[in-house]
Design a protein around this motif. Structure first.
Motif, short mmCIF file in Angstrom:
data_model
loop_
_atom_site.label_atom_id
_atom_site.label_comp_id
_atom_site.label_asym_id
_atom_site.label_seq_id
_atom_site.Cartn_x
_atom_site.Cartn_y
_atom_site.Cartn_z
N CYS A 1 0.83 -1.21 0.00
CA CYS A 1 0.00 0.00 0.00
C CYS A 1 0.86 1.26 0.00
CB CYS A 1 -0.95 -0.01 1.19
SG CYS A 1 -2.29 -1.20 0.99
N ALA A 2 1.99 1.21 0.69
CA ALA A 2 2.89 2.37 0.70
C ALA A 2 3.47 2.61 -0.69
CB ALA A 2 4.01 2.14 1.70
N GLY B 1 0.68 3.95 -2.91
CA GLY B 1 0.44 5.34 -2.58
C GLY B 1 1.48 6.25 -3.19
N ALA B 2 2.75 5.88 -3.09
CA ALA B 2 3.83 6.68 -3.66
C ALA B 2 3.69 6.77 -5.18
CB ALA B 2 5.18 6.10 -3.29
N LYS C 1 -4.85 1.91 0.33
CA LYS C 1 -5.54 0.73 0.87
C LYS C 1 -7.03 0.81 0.58
CE LYS C 1 -6.23 -1.94 5.07
NZ LYS C 1 -5.87 -2.11 6.47
N ARG D 1 -0.54 11.86 -13.10
CA ARG D 1 -0.93 12.56 -11.89
C ARG D 1 -1.01 14.05 -12.18
NH1 ARG D 1 3.16 11.11 -7.36
NH2 ARG D 1 4.53 10.58 -9.04
N ILE E 1 -0.68 9.47 -3.42
CA ILE E 1 -1.66 9.50 -2.34
C ILE E 1 -1.06 8.83 -1.11
CG2 ILE E 1 -3.65 9.53 -3.90
CD1 ILE E 1 -3.99 6.53 -3.45
N THR E 2 -1.76 8.87 0.00
CA THR E 2 -1.26 8.24 1.22
C THR E 2 -1.42 6.72 1.13
OG1 THR E 2 -3.41 8.33 2.33
CG2 THR E 2 -1.95 10.25 2.60
N ALA E 3 -0.70 6.02 2.01
CA ALA E 3 -0.82 4.56 2.07
C ALA E 3 -2.24 4.17 2.47
CB ALA E 3 0.19 3.99 3.05
N ALA E 4 -2.85 4.93 3.38
CA ALA E 4 -4.23 4.64 3.79
C ALA E 4 -5.19 4.84 2.62
CB ALA E 4 -4.63 5.53 4.96
N GLY E 5 -4.96 5.86 1.83
CA GLY E 5 -5.79 6.10 0.64
C GLY E 5 -5.62 4.99 -0.37
#
Length: 65
Positions: free
Chosen positions: A8-9, A12-13, A23, A54, A17-21
């Motif tokens: 997820c990290a 995200g990178a 996920k 992006r 976006i964030t790792a939580a996003g």
């Protein structure tokens, strides 16, 4: 469909976006998840999703003044 296995990290990178996003995105799209030998979950992300451009941030501090 060709996929790439990412944490997820890492996802995200790649998407900015964030790792939580990342996920939440994986859950929302129902992408297959597997547990890696290192204990980290990896998601099978379609290659097409990683090739999306992006948006460029408007707060670019490298621009000349």
């Amino acid at each position: 469909m060709e996929t790439k296995s990412l944490t997820c990290a890492e996802l995200g990178a790649a998407l900015g976006i964030t790792a939580a996003g990342a996920k939440r995105l994986a859950i929302r799209h129902g992408w297959h998840k597997v547990q890696g030998n290192d204990g980290k979950a990896r998601v099978a992300v379609p290659i097409e999703r990683l090739e999306v451009e992006r948006p460029v941030s408007s707060d670019d501090t490298s621009a000349p003044r």
